[in-house]
Motif scaffolding. Structure first.
Motif, mmCIF file in Angstrom:
data_model
loop_
_atom_site.group_PDB
_atom_site.id
_atom_site.type_symbol
_atom_site.label_atom_id
_atom_site.label_comp_id
_atom_site.label_asym_id
_atom_site.label_seq_id
_atom_site.Cartn_x
_atom_site.Cartn_y
_atom_site.Cartn_z
ATOM 1 N N UNK A 229 9.978 -45.115 1.336
ATOM 2 C CA UNK A 229 9.153 -45.415 0.146
ATOM 3 C C UNK A 229 8.210 -46.762 0.402
ATOM 4 N N UNK A 230 8.151 -47.174 1.911
ATOM 5 C CA UNK A 230 7.449 -48.363 2.144
ATOM 6 C C UNK A 230 6.013 -47.448 2.138
ATOM 7 N N UNK A 231 5.773 -46.511 2.331
ATOM 8 C CA UNK A 231 4.330 -45.922 2.261
ATOM 9 C C UNK A 231 3.929 -45.697 0.838
ATOM 10 N N UNK A 232 4.729 -45.456 -0.155
ATOM 11 C CA UNK A 232 4.511 -45.229 -1.440
ATOM 12 C C UNK A 232 4.136 -46.720 -2.189
ATOM 13 N N UNK A 233 4.697 -47.615 -1.655
ATOM 14 C CA UNK A 233 4.534 -48.847 -1.988
ATOM 15 C C UNK A 233 3.237 -49.491 -1.424
ATOM 16 N N UNK A 234 2.709 -49.362 -0.419
ATOM 17 C CA UNK A 234 1.338 -49.669 -0.008
ATOM 18 C C UNK A 234 0.194 -48.910 -0.658
ATOM 19 N N UNK A 235 0.582 -47.635 -0.883
ATOM 20 C CA UNK A 235 -0.618 -46.726 -1.836
ATOM 21 C C UNK A 235 -0.525 -47.451 -3.375
ATOM 22 N N UNK A 236 0.381 -47.763 -3.540
ATOM 23 C CA UNK A 236 0.371 -48.120 -5.248
ATOM 24 C C UNK A 236 -0.695 -49.402 -5.447
ATOM 25 N N UNK A 237 -0.810 -50.257 -4.958
ATOM 26 C CA UNK A 237 -2.061 -51.189 -5.244
ATOM 27 C C UNK A 237 -3.213 -50.682 -4.943
ATOM 28 N N UNK A 238 -3.644 -49.935 -4.035
ATOM 29 C CA UNK A 238 -4.766 -49.357 -3.896
ATOM 30 C C UNK A 238 -5.302 -48.411 -5.153
ATOM 31 N N UNK A 239 -4.240 -47.458 -5.464
ATOM 32 C CA UNK A 239 -4.604 -46.556 -6.493
ATOM 33 C C UNK A 239 -4.819 -47.170 -7.818
ATOM 34 N N UNK A 240 -3.913 -48.272 -8.136
ATOM 35 C CA UNK A 240 -4.170 -48.917 -9.296
ATOM 36 C C UNK A 240 -5.541 -49.801 -9.253
ATOM 37 N N UNK A 241 -5.599 -50.347 -8.279
ATOM 38 C CA UNK A 241 -6.764 -51.572 -8.391
ATOM 39 C C UNK A 241 -7.962 -50.613 -8.540
ATOM 40 N N UNK A 242 -8.130 -49.609 -7.774
ATOM 41 C CA UNK A 242 -9.425 -48.571 -7.815
ATOM 42 C C UNK A 242 -9.492 -48.230 -9.270
ATOM 43 N N UNK B 228 6.607 -56.536 -8.296
ATOM 44 C CA UNK B 228 6.411 -56.852 -6.896
ATOM 45 C C UNK B 228 5.055 -56.033 -6.668
ATOM 46 N N UNK B 229 4.920 -56.408 -5.149
ATOM 47 C CA UNK B 229 3.407 -55.948 -4.742
ATOM 48 C C UNK B 229 3.351 -54.251 -4.545
ATOM 49 N N UNK B 230 4.679 -53.735 -4.573
ATOM 50 C CA UNK B 230 4.809 -52.300 -4.182
ATOM 51 C C UNK B 230 4.486 -51.367 -5.487
ATOM 52 N N UNK B 231 4.497 -52.009 -6.682
ATOM 53 C CA UNK B 231 4.336 -51.316 -7.790
ATOM 54 C C UNK B 231 2.679 -51.390 -8.370
ATOM 55 N N UNK B 232 2.325 -50.454 -8.966
ATOM 56 C CA UNK B 232 1.099 -50.224 -9.457
ATOM 57 C C UNK B 232 0.770 -51.509 -10.544
ATOM 58 N N UNK B 233 -0.341 -52.228 -10.185
ATOM 59 C CA UNK B 233 -0.715 -53.122 -11.104
ATOM 60 C C UNK B 233 -1.214 -53.030 -12.767
ATOM 61 N N UNK B 234 -0.814 -53.978 -13.361
ATOM 62 C CA UNK B 234 -1.223 -53.920 -14.875
ATOM 63 C C UNK B 234 -2.428 -55.060 -15.118
#
Length: 461
Positions: free
Chosen positions: A413-426, A309-315
């Motif tokens: 964990x909503x905040x963690x989910x929001x941060x995950x795509x930011x970190x992984x996409x960068x 889902x969108x709250x997990x770091x992307x691959x």
């Protein structure tokens, strides 16, 4: 690691017993989805024709503690995202405390890309109801609740109908199947807030309060619904219990890996030829699932995807062979989450996708804590500027800094989910962000990423 094949045998994933390769479809293990394609699959008579409620009869012949130990020994882990052992969660409920015990089933499925619990409830609601009766017997509960997302009215109606059937057949109500268990089941429709998928916010909503996370401790097992011991489980977690009781814990452990045993529903969506639900043992790979689904849409290649889902770091396409179990995905730098595999091809702008996800989290933030409430707002402002070509290079570091101030510092964990795509996409696509800045705009054509982009235009006379 072995898996159960369609003919009931077992084999090692990807290999025949004789050493050759097996077809990808043989890796599927339909249990919850075994008869979804039958007429009126949701009806009680169809469910019973497929050995429904046999697991309950076996459970009622055991003591409650034996049922808890059996589920614990099976290795079943929560299917809602965290993967916490289900039997262990049941074991946390104090006994002999003189208080009512409650079971709450979290059916508030609403994260972008996550779509397994709602189809399960729509096609096979009795698997959940049977699992609820077994779980309530184990934790000594006489009242259970299903908290369903209110927008899915067809599922709500079907669930109400299934509950009525279960009452009429004696699986709910007074003295269930002559066991002495009295059980009431309430279906509650939520008002449509993503935050209510967080278990303590869900409990507050059930009690009639604004859905916001609670400070822990105390944990729900000690003081949950109405300040009484409460188990909160995901739909798929509870629905998996009847098959375990009926077919045996050894059968369940024959699938998946040692630490992540069993079957589960993988939701495949996005730019794939045949999106949908693929029920397979834990530990299959996205490459195998794509082989089953016909791969990416013709003429395109995989660019990035989410394992949970969108709250997990992307691959990226480099992670096609990562085992999709809790340990495998975690070791690769992400989380299995709800197994929502959103697949995007090379026509998709990463910045655009991340911006839309972040807008969702900013909108759904309950506002209780400052890092999430303020942080998600500013992430959206920065991302919109970058997407529109109005950003600067310093904004990229600012994005990472704001995400870091949210991650691990928000109330839930909503905040963690929001941060995950930011970190992984960068991490994987920083050059694409820079291209938006240096080129003063998005280099992608949004129309090309649509589902109908490659279809020939019809010419009318």
């Amino acid at each position: 690691m072995t898996v159960t094949t369609e003919d009931g045998g077992t084999s090692r994933p990807g290999k025949f017993e004789g050493g050759g390769e097996i077809s990808p479809e043989k890796l599927l293990s339909p249990v919850l989805s075994a008869f979804w394609d039958e007429e009126k699959s949701w009806a009680l008579d169809v469910y019973r024709r497929h050995e429904g409620y046999e697991g309950l009869r076996k459970a009622l012949a055991m003591s409650p503690d034996e049922v808890i130990a059996y589920v614990k020994d099976s290795g079943l882990r929560g299917r809602g995202g965290a993967g916490f052992p289900t039997g262990m969660k049941w074991q946390f409920i104090p006994q002999g405390d003189g208080k009512p015990h409650y079971l709450v089933v979290n059916a508030d499925e609403s994260e972008p890309g996550t779509c397994k619990d709602i189809p399960l409830l729509f096609a096979n609601p009795h698997s959940l109801i049977e699992g609820i009766v077994i779980a309530c017997y184990a934790i000594r509960s006489s009242h259970a609740f299903i908290y369903l997302r209110g927008e899915v009215v067809p599922v709500l109606r079907r669930l109400h109908s299934a509950v009525e059937e279960a009452y009429a057949a004696g699986f709910l109500g007074k003295d269930v199947l002559g066991s002495g268990l009295d059980l009431e089941l309430t279906v509650h429709a939520g008002a449509g807030a993503y935050i209510c998928g967080e278990e303590t916010a869900l409990l507050d909503s059930l009690e009639g309060r604004r859905g916001q996370p609670r400070l822990r401790p105390p944990f729900p097992a000690v003081a949950g619904l109405y300040a009484c011991p409460t188990v909160v489980n995901n739909v798929e977690s509870i629905a998996s219990v009847p098959a375990i009781l009926h077919r045996g814990k050894e059968w369940f452990r024959s699938m998946g890996s040692e630490k992540s045993p069993g079957f589960t529903l993988y939701s495949l969506s996005g730019h794939v030829t045949n999106p949908g639900q693929y029920e397979a043992p834990l530990g299959v790979t996205l490459r195998q699932l794509l082989d089953m689904s016909g791969g990416m849409r013709p003429g395109h290649r995989l660019k990035f995807w989410t394992p949970g889902g969108s709250s997990t770091p992307m691959f990226t396409d480099e992670h096609l062979d990562v085992p999709l179990d809790y340990e495998g995905v975690g070791a690769a730098g992400s989380m299995l989450g709800t197994k929502a595999l959103q697949c995007f091809d090379e026509t998709t702008c990463v910045v655009r996708a991340v911006t839309r996800w972040t807008e969702f989290y900013a909108h759904e933030s309950c506002g209780k804590c400052t890092p999430c409430r303020e942080g998600t707002y500013w992430l959206v402002q920065l991302l919109r500027d970058i997407e529109a070509g109005k950003g600067s290079m310093s904004d990229l570091d600012k994005l990472a800094d704001i995400a870091d101030n949210i991650n691990g510092k928000s109330f839930c964990a909503l905040g963690d989910g929001a941060a995950s795509p930011i970190f992984s996409s960068l991490k994987y696509f920083r050059e694409e962000y820079e291209e938006h800045i240096t080129g003063r705009g998005c280099p992608f054509d949004p129309a090309k990423s649509t589902a109908w982009a490659d279809k020939p235009t019809e010419v009318t006379a």
